[in-house]
Write a protein that holds these residues in place. Structure first.
Motif, mmCIF file in Angstrom:
data_model
loop_
_atom_site.group_PDB
_atom_site.id
_atom_site.type_symbol
_atom_site.label_atom_id
_atom_site.label_comp_id
_atom_site.label_asym_id
_atom_site.label_seq_id
_atom_site.Cartn_x
_atom_site.Cartn_y
_atom_site.Cartn_z
ATOM 1 N N LEU A 1 -6.322 -9.594 -4.727
ATOM 2 C CA LEU A 1 -4.930 -9.162 -4.587
ATOM 3 C C LEU A 1 -4.533 -8.233 -5.729
ATOM 4 O O LEU A 1 -3.890 -7.192 -5.506
ATOM 5 C CB LEU A 1 -4.004 -10.374 -4.566
ATOM 6 N N LEU A 2 -4.914 -8.583 -6.945
ATOM 7 C CA LEU A 2 -4.610 -7.738 -8.100
ATOM 8 C C LEU A 2 -5.301 -6.384 -7.981
ATOM 9 O O LEU A 2 -4.699 -5.330 -8.272
ATOM 10 C CB LEU A 2 -5.045 -8.453 -9.383
ATOM 11 N N PHE A 3 -6.551 -6.399 -7.526
ATOM 12 C CA PHE A 3 -7.321 -5.164 -7.367
ATOM 13 C C PHE A 3 -6.677 -4.252 -6.323
ATOM 14 O O PHE A 3 -6.517 -3.039 -6.535
ATOM 15 C CB PHE A 3 -8.757 -5.516 -6.981
ATOM 16 N N ARG A 4 -6.290 -4.819 -5.191
ATOM 17 C CA ARG A 4 -5.662 -4.010 -4.143
ATOM 18 C C ARG A 4 -4.312 -3.455 -4.604
ATOM 19 O O ARG A 4 -3.957 -2.308 -4.300
ATOM 20 C CB ARG A 4 -5.493 -4.848 -2.869
ATOM 21 N N PHE A 5 -3.549 -4.271 -5.352
ATOM 22 C CA PHE A 5 -2.256 -3.797 -5.859
ATOM 23 C C PHE A 5 -2.458 -2.620 -6.815
ATOM 24 O O PHE A 5 -1.697 -1.641 -6.780
ATOM 25 C CB PHE A 5 -1.534 -4.938 -6.568
ATOM 26 N N ALA A 6 -3.500 -2.696 -7.662
ATOM 27 C CA ALA A 6 -3.767 -1.617 -8.620
ATOM 28 C C ALA A 6 -4.140 -0.321 -7.921
ATOM 29 O O ALA A 6 -3.981 0.769 -8.492
ATOM 30 C CB ALA A 6 -4.888 -2.040 -9.570
ATOM 31 N N ILE A 7 -4.605 -0.409 -6.691
ATOM 32 C CA ILE A 7 -4.952 0.786 -5.913
ATOM 33 C C ILE A 7 -3.760 1.252 -5.081
ATOM 34 O O ILE A 7 -3.387 2.425 -5.094
ATOM 35 C CB ILE A 7 -6.155 0.495 -4.989
ATOM 36 N N GLU A 8 -3.169 0.340 -4.341
ATOM 37 C CA GLU A 8 -2.174 0.709 -3.344
ATOM 38 C C GLU A 8 -0.825 1.103 -3.951
ATOM 39 O O GLU A 8 -0.143 1.989 -3.410
ATOM 40 C CB GLU A 8 -1.994 -0.456 -2.357
ATOM 41 N N PHE A 9 -0.433 0.470 -5.047
ATOM 42 C CA PHE A 9 0.866 0.812 -5.633
ATOM 43 C C PHE A 9 0.894 2.243 -6.172
ATOM 44 O O PHE A 9 1.801 3.017 -5.819
ATOM 45 C CB PHE A 9 1.228 -0.194 -6.728
ATOM 46 N N PRO A 10 -0.085 2.671 -7.002
ATOM 47 C CA PRO A 10 -0.046 4.067 -7.472
ATOM 48 C C PRO A 10 -0.212 5.074 -6.335
ATOM 49 O O PRO A 10 0.463 6.121 -6.327
ATOM 50 C CB PRO A 10 -1.220 4.151 -8.456
ATOM 51 N N LEU A 11 -1.092 4.781 -5.376
ATOM 52 C CA LEU A 11 -1.292 5.725 -4.276
ATOM 53 C C LEU A 11 -0.057 5.808 -3.388
ATOM 54 O O LEU A 11 0.295 6.894 -2.896
ATOM 55 C CB LEU A 11 -2.511 5.311 -3.445
ATOM 56 N N GLY A 12 0.610 4.675 -3.168
ATOM 57 C CA GLY A 12 1.840 4.708 -2.374
ATOM 58 C C GLY A 12 2.922 5.530 -3.035
ATOM 59 O O GLY A 12 3.754 6.149 -2.361
ATOM 60 N N TRP A 13 2.934 5.557 -4.359
ATOM 61 C CA TRP A 13 3.916 6.367 -5.083
ATOM 62 C C TRP A 13 3.513 7.834 -5.124
ATOM 63 O O TRP A 13 4.363 8.727 -5.038
ATOM 64 C CB TRP A 13 4.031 5.827 -6.507
ATOM 65 N N PHE A 14 2.200 8.106 -5.183
ATOM 66 C CA PHE A 14 1.718 9.472 -5.387
ATOM 67 C C PHE A 14 1.550 10.249 -4.082
ATOM 68 O O PHE A 14 1.898 11.442 -4.012
ATOM 69 C CB PHE A 14 0.381 9.420 -6.135
ATOM 70 N N LEU A 15 1.024 9.618 -3.045
ATOM 71 C CA LEU A 15 0.704 10.339 -1.820
ATOM 72 C C LEU A 15 1.942 10.534 -0.953
ATOM 73 O O LEU A 15 2.879 9.724 -0.990
ATOM 74 C CB LEU A 15 -0.371 9.587 -1.037
ATOM 75 N N PRO A 16 1.972 11.597 -0.153
ATOM 76 C CA PRO A 16 3.140 11.882 0.701
ATOM 77 C C PRO A 16 3.433 10.746 1.668
ATOM 78 O O PRO A 16 2.523 10.084 2.176
ATOM 79 C CB PRO A 16 2.714 13.151 1.448
ATOM 80 N N GLY A 17 4.710 10.524 1.925
ATOM 81 C CA GLY A 17 5.119 9.510 2.881
ATOM 82 C C GLY A 17 4.946 8.094 2.402
ATOM 83 O O GLY A 17 5.004 7.153 3.212
ATOM 84 N N ASN A 18 4.712 7.912 1.107
ATOM 85 C CA ASN A 18 4.461 6.574 0.546
ATOM 86 C C ASN A 18 3.334 5.848 1.280
ATOM 87 O O ASN A 18 3.334 4.621 1.409
ATOM 88 C CB ASN A 18 5.730 5.710 0.587
ATOM 89 N N ASP A 19 2.373 6.629 1.769
ATOM 90 C CA ASP A 19 1.220 6.104 2.498
ATOM 91 C C ASP A 19 0.008 6.132 1.566
ATOM 92 O O ASP A 19 -0.420 7.204 1.119
ATOM 93 C CB ASP A 19 0.961 6.953 3.746
ATOM 94 N N ALA A 20 -0.556 4.967 1.285
ATOM 95 C CA ALA A 20 -1.633 4.870 0.294
ATOM 96 C C ALA A 20 -2.943 5.510 0.740
ATOM 97 O O ALA A 20 -3.908 5.524 -0.026
ATOM 98 C CB ALA A 20 -1.889 3.397 -0.045
ATOM 99 N N GLU A 21 -2.981 6.059 1.992
ATOM 100 C CA GLU A 21 -4.209 6.716 2.447
ATOM 101 C C GLU A 21 -3.952 8.146 2.938
ATOM 102 O O GLU A 21 -4.852 8.772 3.507
ATOM 103 C CB GLU A 21 -4.854 5.893 3.570
#
Length: 591
Positions: free
Chosen positions: A45-65
């Motif tokens: 859970l911690l590992f996924r949060f460390a990936i998905e939170f920054p990507l959700g903020w950085f990528l367009p549409g708040n989409d982590a992919e």
């Protein structure tokens, strides 16, 4: 603090630890499996949060992919920037600290009894997050397996468990990681035993199952109970599709063999500086990121679109082939990326593309594109990992559709066989180990010896003694009726002799005194008196029988004394192991 930890450990779990030395400690292993799953689930859970939170903020549409909606300049420079930063980090680290992923876990199991360091886990966490945040062709499952194995191994090391139990804990961590990543507990269990451990044991199933289930519960509490992909109702429309399914299996096998071959070829440059290789991998990623951004990151959004038939043929084919090429090149050059996630991407896109071809040829017979995407996922996973059962279980759990079983079995076994027998390719992980000059021993004898600790068969009837002792001390020594005497030398234990030899010698001196009326010598030198002395070497209490055999061969000793640290600079001897004891134990268990 360390002293307090050690005292608590010694008081609370000595019997627990002793039971774990053998192969029948099922209740203890079950408890450890539960703990492993809970801890691993939390780390994932911690590992996924460390990936998905920054990507959700950085990528367009708040989409982590959603790398596809980045500007072409940003998505081209992002992998190169990430490669430079990752290369600098790896360059700063010692070569032994750069190893990450499933291959590293297998190496630690084969050569270090499953001992994984906290430093290794930190490195894996950092580079796993780094590869995904910077848009490399990567996945999160390989890092998750490493992290799960490391957490479980560290738990066993903290409890100072026997090495055979630590090996089981590592398998529990691997199963829990796959279960938590995909919400597929059954495939997590099979993956751990088929891919990582490469063995199936009755005693191992229970703790590994409990680890997978508890990890899935932890992640479901946050992400819900749905599997990694939303899959529409899938079914095989007609048995007349079987020939095309076999053809798809062959095509997937060719892609899998090509992937393994390219990665192995790129591994040839491992003697070059790591910074140079990783930067080259970043440069190679740039044109793919610019032209086919679907290959960036995990790519599960593309997999989902492929399953639902929402991508055109040329995107599917191009993205699938591009993923094969760029993942093999970058991982082979040293980019610390996962392989399992990209394998799913390759299989889904290529399978969906082949499904479209089938629909064009026979529109009235062909099943849905999503049906072939799922078959492609299973076939690619089975072929690349050479793990058909794990791939089949993943396919069943991801689709939750029994109709996929028959065609899934057919496509997975065919692709796996073609890859291994026609193209002579081994599992991607075994191939990478071989490229490092390492092997993975999994013969039945080695597996059996790894499951048992020396504590399970050692003779505990042993007493330490100085080399020179008085007659009174010798008689006092024999009162406890030990079977063996460990003779202390100037640099520690130096020889082993049966206590009966000392008793016989005392009787001889007594008789001689009566016959010749000579005074008894003041001291007895245990190294000079007649006795069947044996050369000895140390072995740690946590060691397995495999390690004991290795110690016999390397030291040329005739016996091993089993010891454990009880205080700084102090070793306590717990028992004696002879080579014949190991041979007798194995023969007994086999019969």
């Amino acid at each position: 603090m360390n002293g307090l930890r050690k005292k608590l450990s010694d008081r609370l779990i000595p019997g627990f630890r002793r039971r774990l030395s053998g192969v029948d400690a099922l209740p203890q292993l079950a408890l450890l499996g539960l703990l492993s799953g809970v801890f691993t689930g939390g780390v994932i859970l911690l590992f996924r949060f460390a990936i998905e939170f920054p990507l959700g903020w950085f990528l367009p549409g708040n989409d982590a992919e959603n790398y596809e909606d980045l500007t072409i300049v940003v998505r081209t420079l992002l992998p190169l920037t990430g490669a430079i930063l990752l290369g600098l980090l790896l360059h700063w680290l010692a070569s032994r600290d750069r190893k990450v992923g499933v291959v590293h876990v297998m190496e630690r199991l084969n050569y270090h009894q499953g001992y994984i360091t906290f430093r290794s886990a930190l490195v894996q966490f950092a580079v796993g997050v780094g590869t995904l945040l910077t848009g490399q062709s990567a996945g999160r499952e390989g890092p998750a397996v490493h992290l799960g194995a490391a957490v479980s191994s560290l738990m066993g090391q903290w409890m100072r468990l026997p090495n055979n139990s630590i090996r089981t804990l590592v398998a529990c961590g691997c199963a829990a990681a796959i279960s938590a990543s995909f919400n597929t507990p059954i495939s997590g269990v099979i993956f751990a035993m088929e891919v990582v451990m490469m063995e199936y044991t009755i005693a191992g199933f229970t703790p590994i199952i409990l680890a997978a289930v508890s990890a899935a519960i932890v992640t479901q509490a946050v992400y819900g109970g749905e599997p990694a992909f939303s899959v529409p109702a899938l079914t095989l429309n007609s048995l007349l599709e079987i020939p095309w399914i076999l053809a798809v299996a062959v095509i997937i096998a060719i892609a899998a063999a090509s992937f393994i071959h390219i990665l192995s070829w790129a591994n040839r440059f491992n003697h070059r500086p790591i910074l140079l290789r990783v930067i080259i991998a970043g440069v190679l990623m740039m044109p793919f990121a610019a032209l086919i951004p679907e290959v960036m990151g995990i790519g599960y959004d593309t997999v989902s679109l492929a399953i639902h038939g929402e991508l055109p043929f040329w995107i599917l084919l191009g993205a699938g082939l591009a993923k094969v090429l760029i993942t093999a090149l970058t991982v082979g050059l040293g980019m610390p990326s996962s392989i399992i996630g990209p394998t799913i991407f390759m299989g889904a896109t290529l399978g969906a593309a082949m499904g479209m071809v089938g629909a064009m040829v026979a529109p009235d017979l062909a099943s849905s594109v999503g049906f072939y995407a799922m078959l492609g996922m299973g076939a690619m996973m089975g072929a690349v990992l050479q793990a058909p059962l794990a791939a089949l279980m993943a396919l069943i759990e991801l689709t939750r559709n029994p109709n996929i079983i028959l065609p899934g079995m057919l496509v997975i076994t065919t692709a796996t066989l073609v890859t291994s027998e026609v193209f002579a390719k081994r599992s991607i992980f075994l191939t990478m180990l071989q490229n490092q000059g390492l092997s993975y021993q999994n013969s039945p004898i080695i597996q059996a010896l790894r499951r048992v600790s020396v504590g399970a068969i050692m003779d505990r009837s042993v007493t330490r003694t100085d080399r020179e002792i008085t007659h009174d001390a010798a008689r006092e020594l024999l009162k406890s009726e030990p079977k063996w005497l460990v003779v202390e030398g100037s640099n520690g234990p130096t020889a082993l002799l049966p206590s009966v030899d000392l008793a016989r010698f005392l009787e001889h001196l007594k008789n001689r005194q009566a016959e010749e009326d000579k005074p008894l010598p003041e001291v007895i030198d245990l190294m000079e008196m007649p006795a069947n002395r044996r050369d000895i070497a140390p072995i740690q209490y946590q060691a397995t029988l495999e390690e004991a055999l290795d110690q016999f061969e390397s030291s040329q000793a005739e016996a091993l004394y089993v010891q454990r640290h009880v205080a700084p600079m102090i070793q306590r001897i717990y028992g004696i192991v002879l080579k014949s004891d190991i041979e007798s134990y194995y023969q007994y268990r086999r019969s």
